[in-house]
Design an enzyme around this catalytic site. Sequence first.
Site, short mmCIF file in Angstrom:
data_model
loop_
_atom_site.label_atom_id
_atom_site.label_comp_id
_atom_site.label_asym_id
_atom_site.label_seq_id
_atom_site.Cartn_x
_atom_site.Cartn_y
_atom_site.Cartn_z
N ASP A 135 -11.54 -6.01 -2.04
CA ASP A 135 -12.31 -7.25 -2.02
C ASP A 135 -13.69 -6.95 -1.45
OD1 ASP A 135 -12.30 -7.97 1.08
OD2 ASP A 135 -10.32 -7.25 0.57
N GLU A 184 0.83 -1.21 0.00
CA GLU A 184 0.00 0.00 0.00
C GLU A 184 0.87 1.26 0.00
OE1 GLU A 184 -3.72 -1.60 2.71
OE2 GLU A 184 -1.90 -0.97 3.71
#
Length: 249
Positions: A216, A12
């Site tokens: 997700d 990230e």
Amino acid sequence: MTLAIMSALLDEQRGLLEQLSQPRRVQRAGRTFWCGQWAEQDVVLVLSKVGKVAAATTTTTLIEAFDVKRVVFTGVAGGVGQSVNVGDVVVAQAFIQHDMDSSPLFARYEIPLYGRDTLACDEPLSALLLEATHTGIKSARGHFHHENSVQDQRVHQGLIASGDQFVASAQGAAALVSGLKQAGHAPLAVEMEGAAVAQVCHDYGIPFAAVRTISDRADAQAHVDFSAFVQQVASPYALSIMREFIKLV
Ligand code: SAH
């Protein structure tokens, strides 16, 4: 007015580090803090590690040892709100701990002795982050124009639920959402750090804002979607958004 940019995972954060001029590496509390300048701002980059305790320790260290005056979190999360899909982006308005339960001593979700269950993000900082997100994803989208999944990508703003759990079943996600709904809350996304960072920032009176790209849907596919997403998409999005954000703060 040092700004901290936190993420949970290396995937990230990738790309952000290269933006720092003359980065200085400081080891503390088992974490690596990167201090430097980005667009003439004093910035500290750090990985919170995963989960609420790890994130709280990192945030406390940022404030106590690095004199950070503003904190922004950029990372990924599971989408649990209706129409919050993979590739969408959520800017947090507030955080709640979905695994906080001291009932019957305190109401379900209430943080004991705080007299509240949600912690709001800083409004002005979040407004800048929202603006940066809209601009940032437009430029990031250029990289992924071939992918249908990000064609109709949406930006949401609302509640994010945090807990020490990777939510990876449709049933688990539904139970989590319905519990929160009974208490009057409608989370858009679920992750594992934000509420802890929000609580520490609340304690110190430090403005906090957070943005999460949806990796997700917190269902049985979650671990597969999550892994692919963090490797391929998460860091370019984080970088595009932060590049705009740093110009605004
Ligand atoms: N170290 C592992 C585990 C990551 S846990 C790895 O690198 O593969 C997942 C991370 O992404 C956490 O930091 C959490 O904040 C976020 N996240 C993404 N999808 C999530 C979901 N469905 N449930 C909980 N957290 C999620």
